[in-house]
Design a protein around this motif. Structure first.
Motif, PDB file in Angstrom:
ATOM      1  N   VAL A 145       0.861  -1.193   0.000  1.00 46.59           N
ATOM      2  CA  VAL A 145       0.000   0.000   0.000  1.00 46.59           C
ATOM      3  C   VAL A 145       0.895   1.240   0.000  1.00 46.59           C
ATOM      4  N   PRO A 146       1.331   1.683  -1.196  1.00 41.95           N
ATOM      5  CA  PRO A 146       2.266   2.805  -1.288  1.00 41.95           C
ATOM      6  C   PRO A 146       1.767   4.105  -0.650  1.00 41.95           C
ATOM      7  N   THR A 147       0.461   4.280  -0.541  1.00 42.78           N
ATOM      8  CA  THR A 147      -0.088   5.514   0.028  1.00 42.78           C
ATOM      9  C   THR A 147      -0.198   5.464   1.547  1.00 42.78           C
ATOM     10  N   SER A 148       0.153   4.355   2.157  1.00 42.37           N
ATOM     11  CA  SER A 148       0.030   4.233   3.616  1.00 42.37           C
ATOM     12  C   SER A 148       1.054   5.124   4.313  1.00 42.37           C
ATOM     13  N   ASP A 149       0.684   5.573   5.487  1.00 38.46           N
ATOM     14  CA  ASP A 149       1.551   6.398   6.320  1.00 38.46           C
ATOM     15  C   ASP A 149       2.056   5.491   7.440  1.00 38.46           C
ATOM     16  N   VAL A 150       3.317   5.079   7.364  1.00 29.58           N
ATOM     17  CA  VAL A 150       3.882   4.130   8.324  1.00 29.58           C
ATOM     18  C   VAL A 150       4.896   4.867   9.205  1.00 29.58           C
ATOM     19  N   LEU A 151       4.602   4.895  10.501  1.00 31.02           N
ATOM     20  CA  LEU A 151       5.450   5.590  11.457  1.00 31.02           C
ATOM     21  C   LEU A 151       5.942   4.618  12.519  1.00 31.02           C
ATOM     22  N   MET A 161       4.566 -12.377  22.985  1.00 31.38           N
ATOM     23  CA  MET A 161       5.979 -12.749  23.059  1.00 31.38           C
ATOM     24  C   MET A 161       6.544 -13.193  21.708  1.00 31.38           C
ATOM     25  N   ALA A 162       5.884 -12.851  20.620  1.00 31.86           N
ATOM     26  CA  ALA A 162       6.348 -13.191  19.268  1.00 31.86           C
ATOM     27  C   ALA A 162       6.088 -11.996  18.353  1.00 31.86           C
ATOM     28  N   PHE A 163       6.734 -11.999  17.190  1.00 29.62           N
ATOM     29  CA  PHE A 163       6.507 -10.954  16.198  1.00 29.62           C
ATOM     30  C   PHE A 163       5.333 -11.344  15.302  1.00 29.62           C
ATOM     31  N   PRO A 164       4.623 -10.343  14.772  1.00 25.85           N
ATOM     32  CA  PRO A 164       3.536 -10.659  13.847  1.00 25.85           C
ATOM     33  C   PRO A 164       4.081 -11.149  12.516  1.00 25.85           C
ATOM     34  N   ASP A 165       3.261 -11.875  11.799  1.00 17.15           N
ATOM     35  CA  ASP A 165       3.589 -12.240  10.424  1.00 17.15           C
ATOM     36  C   ASP A 165       3.443 -10.966   9.590  1.00 17.15           C
ATOM     37  N   PHE A 166       4.542 -10.522   8.985  1.00 16.85           N
ATOM     38  CA  PHE A 166       4.538  -9.239   8.291  1.00 16.85           C
ATOM     39  C   PHE A 166       3.601  -9.221   7.089  1.00 16.85           C
ATOM     40  N   LYS A 167       3.475 -10.330   6.387  1.00 17.20           N
ATOM     41  CA  LYS A 167       2.547 -10.392   5.248  1.00 17.20           C
ATOM     42  C   LYS A 167       1.111 -10.229   5.730  1.00 17.20           C
ATOM     43  N   ASN A 168       0.781 -10.853   6.855  1.00 24.26           N
ATOM     44  CA  ASN A 168      -0.560 -10.725   7.424  1.00 24.26           C
ATOM     45  C   ASN A 168      -0.857  -9.262   7.761  1.00 24.26           C
ATOM     46  N   VAL A 169       0.131  -8.555   8.339  1.00 20.82           N
ATOM     47  CA  VAL A 169      -0.044  -7.135   8.662  1.00 20.82           C
ATOM     48  C   VAL A 169      -0.260  -6.340   7.374  1.00 20.82           C
ATOM     49  N   ALA A 170       0.553  -6.589   6.357  1.00 18.61           N
ATOM     50  CA  ALA A 170       0.419  -5.871   5.080  1.00 18.61           C
ATOM     51  C   ALA A 170      -0.948  -6.129   4.449  1.00 18.61           C
ATOM     52  N   ASP A 171      -1.453  -7.345   4.570  1.00 14.60           N
ATOM     53  CA  ASP A 171      -2.787  -7.672   4.038  1.00 14.60           C
ATOM     54  C   ASP A 171      -3.876  -6.896   4.780  1.00 14.60           C
ATOM     55  N   ILE A 172      -3.739  -6.763   6.107  1.00 10.33           N
ATOM     56  CA  ILE A 172      -4.711  -6.007   6.904  1.00 10.33           C
ATOM     57  C   ILE A 172      -4.691  -4.534   6.497  1.00 10.33           C
ATOM     58  N   VAL A 173      -3.507  -3.991   6.274  1.00  6.49           N
ATOM     59  CA  VAL A 173      -3.384  -2.596   5.832  1.00  6.49           C
ATOM     60  C   VAL A 173      -4.008  -2.428   4.449  1.00  6.49           C
ATOM     61  N   SER A 174      -3.760  -3.376   3.562  1.00  7.15           N
ATOM     62  CA  SER A 174      -4.344  -3.331   2.218  1.00  7.15           C
ATOM     63  C   SER A 174      -5.872  -3.368   2.289  1.00  7.15           C
ATOM     64  N   ASP A 175      -6.395  -4.259   3.122  1.00  8.00           N
ATOM     65  CA  ASP A 175      -7.854  -4.329   3.295  1.00  8.00           C
ATOM     66  C   ASP A 175      -8.403  -3.014   3.837  1.00  8.00           C
ATOM     67  N   ALA A 176      -7.717  -2.409   4.808  1.00  8.16           N
ATOM     68  CA  ALA A 176      -8.150  -1.130   5.376  1.00  8.16           C
ATOM     69  C   ALA A 176      -8.143  -0.040   4.304  1.00  8.16           C
ATOM     70  N   ALA A 177      -7.137  -0.066   3.429  1.00 11.48           N
ATOM     71  CA  ALA A 177      -7.062   0.921   2.345  1.00 11.48           C
ATOM     72  C   ALA A 177      -8.223   0.765   1.370  1.00 11.48           C
ATOM     73  N   ASN A 178      -8.778  -0.438   1.312  1.00  5.25           N
ATOM     74  CA  ASN A 178      -9.922  -0.709   0.433  1.00  5.25           C
ATOM     75  C   ASN A 178     -11.255  -0.573   1.163  1.00  5.25           C
ATOM     76  N   GLY A 179     -11.222   0.021   2.361  1.00  7.14           N
ATOM     77  CA  GLY A 179     -12.445   0.319   3.087  1.00  7.14           C
ATOM     78  C   GLY A 179     -12.956  -0.787   3.996  1.00  7.14           C
ATOM     79  N   LYS A 180     -12.207  -1.860   4.121  1.00  6.47           N
ATOM     80  CA  LYS A 180     -12.648  -2.948   4.996  1.00  6.47           C
ATOM     81  C   LYS A 180     -12.321  -2.639   6.447  1.00  6.47           C
ATOM     82  N   GLU A 181     -12.985  -3.351   7.341  1.00  4.54           N
ATOM     83  CA  GLU A 181     -12.770  -3.184   8.774  1.00  4.54           C
ATOM     84  C   GLU A 181     -11.362  -3.643   9.159  1.00  4.54           C
TER      85      GLU A 181
END
Length: 96
Positions: free
Chosen positions: A30-36, A61-81
């Motif tokens: 999601v190139p338009t995302s604002d990641v801080l 006590m573990a790191f998130p799956d980065f692809k899963n996070v990127a998918d959630i951000v992509s869904d949010a960019a498309n108006g999903k919850e």
């Protein structure tokens, strides 16, 4: 839709490189995302999307799956919850 991602990470733990890796994956998806990112509590890697906490390393006590996070951000960019992260990276554990 604009998506704001905030990551609190432990700088003294060396997690800044993991933040950069996650940020790159999100920006590629999601190139338009604002990641801080900001240094925070010891052991932290807390991911918030549009104000909703989607992952807490302090709790899991573990790191998130980065692809899963990127998918959630992509869904949010498309108006999903915004939903919580459902996958995590394997935990490196050594039992002596």
């Amino acid at each position: 839709m604009d998506v704001k991602v905030e990551v609190e990470y432990c700088g003294s733990c060396g997690y800044s490189s993991r933040f950069e890796e996650l940020a790159s994956q999100i920006r590629a998806s999601v190139p338009t995302s604002d990641v801080l990112g900001k240094e925070g509590r010891r052991g932290s890697f807390e991911v918030t999307v549009n104000g909703t906490l989607v992952y807490s390393k302090l709790s899991t006590m573990a790191f998130p799956d980065f692809k899963n996070v990127a998918d959630i951000v992509s869904d949010a960019a498309n108006g999903k919850e915004v939903i919580p992260v459902s996958k995590q990276q394997p935990i490196d554990c050594i039992i002596l």
